[in-house]
Design a protein around this motif. Sequence first.
Motif, PDB file in Angstrom:
ATOM      1  N   MET A 676       0.854  -1.176   0.000  1.00 49.59           N
ATOM      2  CA  MET A 676       0.000   0.000   0.000  1.00 49.59           C
ATOM      3  C   MET A 676       0.894   1.232   0.000  1.00 49.59           C
ATOM      4  O   MET A 676       1.962   1.227   0.614  1.00 49.59           O
ATOM      5  CB  MET A 676      -0.882  -0.018   1.264  1.00 49.59           C
ATOM      6  N   GLY A 677       0.489   2.300  -0.700  1.00 46.59           N
ATOM      7  CA  GLY A 677       1.338   3.479  -0.718  1.00 46.59           C
ATOM      8  C   GLY A 677       0.586   4.743  -1.085  1.00 46.59           C
ATOM      9  O   GLY A 677      -0.521   4.706  -1.623  1.00 46.59           O
ATOM     10  N   LEU A 678       1.202   5.865  -0.780  1.00 41.31           N
ATOM     11  CA  LEU A 678       0.663   7.182  -1.092  1.00 41.31           C
ATOM     12  C   LEU A 678       1.791   8.031  -1.680  1.00 41.31           C
ATOM     13  O   LEU A 678       2.950   7.872  -1.309  1.00 41.31           O
ATOM     14  CB  LEU A 678       0.116   7.872   0.160  1.00 41.31           C
ATOM     15  N   GLY A 679       1.427   8.940  -2.600  1.00 39.59           N
ATOM     16  CA  GLY A 679       2.421   9.883  -3.096  1.00 39.59           C
ATOM     17  C   GLY A 679       2.722   9.736  -4.569  1.00 39.59           C
ATOM     18  O   GLY A 679       2.043   9.033  -5.320  1.00 39.59           O
ATOM     19  N   GLU A 680       3.780  10.391  -4.995  1.00 38.54           N
ATOM     20  CA  GLU A 680       4.126  10.534  -6.404  1.00 38.54           C
ATOM     21  C   GLU A 680       4.531   9.195  -7.029  1.00 38.54           C
ATOM     22  O   GLU A 680       5.362   8.465  -6.489  1.00 38.54           O
ATOM     23  CB  GLU A 680       5.275  11.534  -6.547  1.00 38.54           C
ATOM     24  N   ASP A 681       3.924   8.870  -8.176  1.00 41.87           N
ATOM     25  CA  ASP A 681       4.268   7.677  -8.962  1.00 41.87           C
ATOM     26  C   ASP A 681       4.147   6.378  -8.167  1.00 41.87           C
ATOM     27  O   ASP A 681       4.782   5.375  -8.519  1.00 41.87           O
ATOM     28  CB  ASP A 681       5.704   7.784  -9.508  1.00 41.87           C
ATOM     29  N   VAL A 682       3.332   6.378  -7.117  1.00 39.12           N
ATOM     30  CA  VAL A 682       3.316   5.213  -6.238  1.00 39.12           C
ATOM     31  C   VAL A 682       2.747   3.987  -6.946  1.00 39.12           C
ATOM     32  O   VAL A 682       3.150   2.857  -6.663  1.00 39.12           O
ATOM     33  CB  VAL A 682       2.543   5.542  -4.939  1.00 39.12           C
ATOM     34  N   ASP A 683       1.825   4.177  -7.893  1.00 41.63           N
ATOM     35  CA  ASP A 683       1.285   3.024  -8.617  1.00 41.63           C
ATOM     36  C   ASP A 683       2.369   2.313  -9.419  1.00 41.63           C
ATOM     37  O   ASP A 683       2.324   1.095  -9.595  1.00 41.63           O
ATOM     38  CB  ASP A 683       0.160   3.468  -9.558  1.00 41.63           C
ATOM     39  N   ALA A 684       3.319   3.073  -9.941  1.00 47.45           N
ATOM     40  CA  ALA A 684       4.410   2.480 -10.708  1.00 47.45           C
ATOM     41  C   ALA A 684       5.481   1.890  -9.797  1.00 47.45           C
ATOM     42  O   ALA A 684       6.147   0.911 -10.142  1.00 47.45           O
ATOM     43  CB  ALA A 684       5.030   3.526 -11.635  1.00 47.45           C
ATOM     44  N   VAL A 685       5.645   2.475  -8.616  1.00 46.14           N
ATOM     45  CA  VAL A 685       6.702   2.045  -7.697  1.00 46.14           C
ATOM     46  C   VAL A 685       6.333   0.762  -6.961  1.00 46.14           C
ATOM     47  O   VAL A 685       7.150  -0.160  -6.827  1.00 46.14           O
ATOM     48  CB  VAL A 685       7.022   3.168  -6.688  1.00 46.14           C
ATOM     49  N   ILE A 686       5.090   0.665  -6.493  1.00 44.12           N
ATOM     50  CA  ILE A 686       4.692  -0.441  -5.619  1.00 44.12           C
ATOM     51  C   ILE A 686       4.959  -1.822  -6.226  1.00 44.12           C
ATOM     52  O   ILE A 686       5.491  -2.708  -5.534  1.00 44.12           O
ATOM     53  CB  ILE A 686       3.212  -0.288  -5.192  1.00 44.12           C
ATOM     54  N   PRO A 687       4.614  -2.077  -7.496  1.00 46.38           N
ATOM     55  CA  PRO A 687       4.850  -3.428  -8.022  1.00 46.38           C
ATOM     56  C   PRO A 687       6.312  -3.867  -7.990  1.00 46.38           C
ATOM     57  O   PRO A 687       6.596  -5.058  -7.996  1.00 46.38           O
ATOM     58  CB  PRO A 687       4.341  -3.329  -9.473  1.00 46.38           C
ATOM     59  N   ARG A 688       7.240  -2.924  -7.950  1.00 48.50           N
ATOM     60  CA  ARG A 688       8.664  -3.264  -8.008  1.00 48.50           C
ATOM     61  C   ARG A 688       9.390  -2.987  -6.702  1.00 48.50           C
ATOM     62  O   ARG A 688      10.604  -3.222  -6.604  1.00 48.50           O
ATOM     63  CB  ARG A 688       9.317  -2.480  -9.154  1.00 48.50           C
ATOM     64  N   PHE A 689       8.654  -2.495  -5.700  1.00 45.93           N
ATOM     65  CA  PHE A 689       9.290  -2.209  -4.414  1.00 45.93           C
ATOM     66  C   PHE A 689       9.222  -3.481  -3.559  1.00 45.93           C
ATOM     67  O   PHE A 689       8.260  -3.729  -2.831  1.00 45.93           O
ATOM     68  CB  PHE A 689       8.562  -1.062  -3.720  1.00 45.93           C
ATOM     69  N   ARG A 690      10.241  -4.299  -3.668  1.00 44.80           N
ATOM     70  CA  ARG A 690      10.299  -5.569  -2.946  1.00 44.80           C
ATOM     71  C   ARG A 690      11.756  -6.016  -2.883  1.00 44.80           C
ATOM     72  O   ARG A 690      12.560  -5.693  -3.749  1.00 44.80           O
ATOM     73  CB  ARG A 690       9.429  -6.636  -3.632  1.00 44.80           C
ATOM     74  N   PHE A 691      12.094  -6.775  -1.853  1.00 50.88           N
ATOM     75  CA  PHE A 691      13.453  -7.305  -1.768  1.00 50.88           C
ATOM     76  C   PHE A 691      13.435  -8.630  -1.021  1.00 50.88           C
ATOM     77  O   PHE A 691      12.624  -8.853  -0.114  1.00 50.88           O
ATOM     78  CB  PHE A 691      14.415  -6.316  -1.095  1.00 50.88           C
ATOM     79  N   ASN A 692      14.303  -9.529  -1.459  1.00 57.06           N
ATOM     80  CA  ASN A 692      14.416 -10.842  -0.845  1.00 57.06           C
ATOM     81  C   ASN A 692      14.976 -10.700   0.563  1.00 57.06           C
ATOM     82  O   ASN A 692      15.847  -9.863   0.812  1.00 57.06           O
ATOM     83  CB  ASN A 692      15.310 -11.738  -1.696  1.00 57.06           C
ATOM     84  N   LYS A 723      25.780   1.032   1.140  1.00 61.73           N
ATOM     85  CA  LYS A 723      24.782   0.261   1.892  1.00 61.73           C
ATOM     86  C   LYS A 723      23.367   0.426   1.335  1.00 61.73           C
ATOM     87  O   LYS A 723      22.412  -0.069   1.909  1.00 61.73           O
ATOM     88  CB  LYS A 723      24.810   0.667   3.370  1.00 61.73           C
ATOM     89  N   VAL A 724      23.235   1.157   0.219  1.00 62.62           N
ATOM     90  CA  VAL A 724      21.934   1.317  -0.446  1.00 62.62           C
ATOM     91  C   VAL A 724      21.901   0.364  -1.630  1.00 62.62           C
ATOM     92  O   VAL A 724      22.735   0.469  -2.535  1.00 62.62           O
ATOM     93  CB  VAL A 724      21.722   2.772  -0.917  1.00 62.62           C
ATOM     94  N   PRO A 725      20.980  -0.597  -1.651  1.00 59.64           N
ATOM     95  CA  PRO A 725      21.002  -1.642  -2.690  1.00 59.64           C
ATOM     96  C   PRO A 725      20.715  -1.110  -4.087  1.00 59.64           C
ATOM     97  O   PRO A 725      20.054  -0.094  -4.280  1.00 59.64           O
ATOM     98  CB  PRO A 725      19.895  -2.603  -2.226  1.00 59.64           C
ATOM     99  N   ALA A 726      21.184  -1.869  -5.079  1.00 58.67           N
ATOM    100  CA  ALA A 726      21.036  -1.465  -6.474  1.00 58.67           C
ATOM    101  C   ALA A 726      19.575  -1.430  -6.910  1.00 58.67           C
ATOM    102  O   ALA A 726      19.166  -0.564  -7.688  1.00 58.67           O
ATOM    103  CB  ALA A 726      21.833  -2.425  -7.362  1.00 58.67           C
ATOM    104  N   TRP A 727      18.747  -2.378  -6.400  1.00 62.76           N
ATOM    105  CA  TRP A 727      17.336  -2.401  -6.820  1.00 62.76           C
ATOM    106  C   TRP A 727      16.643  -1.102  -6.425  1.00 62.76           C
ATOM    107  O   TRP A 727      15.783  -0.610  -7.152  1.00 62.76           O
ATOM    108  CB  TRP A 727      16.601  -3.595  -6.205  1.00 62.76           C
ATOM    109  N   TYR A 728      17.054  -0.544  -5.268  1.00 61.29           N
ATOM    110  CA  TYR A 728      16.444   0.694  -4.795  1.00 61.29           C
ATOM    111  C   TYR A 728      16.901   1.875  -5.650  1.00 61.29           C
ATOM    112  O   TYR A 728      16.088   2.706  -6.074  1.00 61.29           O
ATOM    113  CB  TYR A 728      16.813   0.928  -3.332  1.00 61.29           C
ATOM    114  N   ARG A 729      18.185   1.931  -5.946  1.00 62.34           N
ATOM    115  CA  ARG A 729      18.712   3.046  -6.749  1.00 62.34           C
ATOM    116  C   ARG A 729      18.087   3.062  -8.149  1.00 62.34           C
ATOM    117  O   ARG A 729      17.876   4.133  -8.731  1.00 62.34           O
ATOM    118  CB  ARG A 729      20.228   2.940  -6.862  1.00 62.34           C
TER     119      ARG A 729
END
Length: 787
Positions: A676-692, A723-729
């Motif tokens: 769940m999310g709020l804010g700018e481009d969140v619909d595009a971000v949420i499907p890919r905001f995940r990490f093992n 310490k900031v992962p590549a998937w996030y960047r």
Amino acid sequence: MTIKRIGRFTIIRELGRGAQGAVYLAYDPQLDRQVAIKTLRPGAAQTEILLREARIVSKLQHANIVPLHDAGESDGSAYLVCAYIEGGTLATMLQHGALPAVKSAEIACYLLDALEYAHQHGVMHLDIKPANIMIGQRGQPMLTDFGIARLIQGQSEASREVVGSPQYMAPESINGEGVNASSDLYSLGIVLYEMVTGVVAFQGENVMQILNRVAHEPVAAPSAHNAELDEKLEAIILKSVGKRREERYPDAAAMRAALKEYLGGIGEAAANDSHSTLDFLLRRMRSKSDFPALSNIITEINQIVASESDSANKLARVILQDFALTNKLLRLVNTVSYGQFGGNISTISKAVVIMGFETVRNIAMSLIMLEFMQNKSLAHQLKDEVIAAFFAGVVATQLAVGRNIRDAEELMICAMFQNLGRMLVTYYFFEESQEIARLIEQGLTEEQAAIKVLGLTHNEIGIGVARSWSFPKRLLDGMEKLPQGEAVKKPKTEAEHMKATVNMANELCVIAAATATQEKAQALNRLRLRYQDAIDISERKLNDALESGLKELSRRAMTLEINTARSPLVKKVRQWSGLPVEQPAAEHREQREGMNGVHGIESVLNAEAQEDASARPDPETVMGAGIQDVTNSLVEDFNLNDVLLMVLETIYRGLGFKRAIICIRDNKSNAMVARMGLGEDVDAVIPRFRFNLAFEPDVFHLAVDKGVDIVIEDLRAESIASKVPAWYRGLIDAQSFILLPIVINKKTLGLFYADMQQANSLKLSERQLSLLRTLRNQAVLAIKQKM
């Protein structure tokens, strides 16, 4: 062999197949939605490049671009995951022949909006053709297949790679001169040519023959295939498909401007035709820079409320996009006007839960319309029209007091929006509105004058526009004007009862504004007799509705920062109702009695003079109020998602984050996944905001594994960067963020994430950090109570 799965997606059916691969309708179990998946045939050249560029293009967010959600590889084949748009392609529409010229130009304008946006973000499409243009169920044109686009930056002018579909590609792509944004405009010009003629501009017996003709032969005039084609539109098409780039329009905005100028001329020439008048008005609105945004948000809100599957999260997210709307809505629902809901509502999420989707929708739409119309350039004429519409809505709610009306707020919006057509005509057809006023002075009724000038009544225009905004039938029916002069029959349904009340309110306001004081008794009696079978109400109660309406108007106007003090309408109605026009003390007393904790209009006006009314509230105040909202919900029978959304919204609004997201542990995939999310481009971000959850030496795993709160003020700092992962960047461009793990029984079950764009903008005081932790702890308590 039938394909059953691609990655995590379950294939439902094949939608189409081409040279590069196939397109499937699929189900995404992770986000519980349907998507379209385009597969690229095994061994397709440059698969790695396509996937890399598709990930860049996936950040494009525009109403006329089909969102690209993801890209991946399965069994050696690349695939792209897009939003599934119900409807068909332009290619399918063209199978039935040419489209009307006006419709073709309008479709092209929408697509040019999309291209201008993409080009500004450094992306070219390079494969524009009817098959890559979706037409949604509501007629919305959308470009798809951006996943095989190219980046403008770094595009080699010397590149001899042929990209696109032969009949639609630009000559420079064939000649090896290198492509640029102008190549997209050429392709769209060829598509527009096909829309107005029904034939493809270049044909041949084989691909090489087509390519040769595209590169060297001139385009035949569209009028050779469509003799009735307007010369202006033909000139626009021919300019857009010039062989040399310098012959074409310099950019998408210039080509769109030429098409809109053509559309405006067509609309004026056809203004006496009723259907053309409404189409012209809608085109005129779309041509303004601000009205498409208004239309989009009202339409989206209506569609969310009409949907049985959309959640409070989605409605809250749309409203929260508009900072001023959020603040005004929360101020309004906490006044005595909404005392039946108990007051003390500090989040949009709770307002939706307590008041319901429809009530919040109605309040939001009235506020959006008021805000929009109050800021228009025709200040004097339009502002009094707005106040008149607002007043009619308020009077309708007063007429409903003590009667069995399901939703007084529906009365408010129907009575207010019954005047929508007049307001739009005043703004978009000002000269015509002046002519209508002159005809009324000569003895015509408003309806007769509007039909003579525009071909439609104001009410028909308003309902037509409201219908295009996806207003539900109940509200459209409530907006409809009853025939003048006839006795109103006894309502048989609740909807008819609402329509009668709405019409009585508007007619009462017109009488009060336009009738001489000495004729007051006769005018009220005529109104009472007209409605006596439908609404049994005395003349005294009609006058009481006006007086109480003036008080309620004053309260709401003060809350919403609308100045009614100089309104000729308000002065006239006060005088007509027997109230003193100027009695500041009494007026201030009314304001004090009507507002929760507001100390009179003078203090408010003084405060407004000193600070911007839309200034961001104090963060600690917002978070404290949100914490109280959640606390009140936790002692009741609550829905867990509703409470988590209240927490998320309070975090998001409190400190003005760019976006805020809640992640939940998915044991099946052993991953932390955004839910769940709020804010700018969140619909595009949420499907890919995940990490093992398998340990990696980064800040996300540190927060999850150790259960520690982490604040990153500048991810570019030397001590933090590694310490900031590549998937996030690759996903987020924000430079500051905070992580608040949700730990239960020593196990992290979730994670709150919130970010800010600029580095070092996330400077938290001890008090602010404490409030954020309190909110996180409330989420922990809510989850525990539901376990």
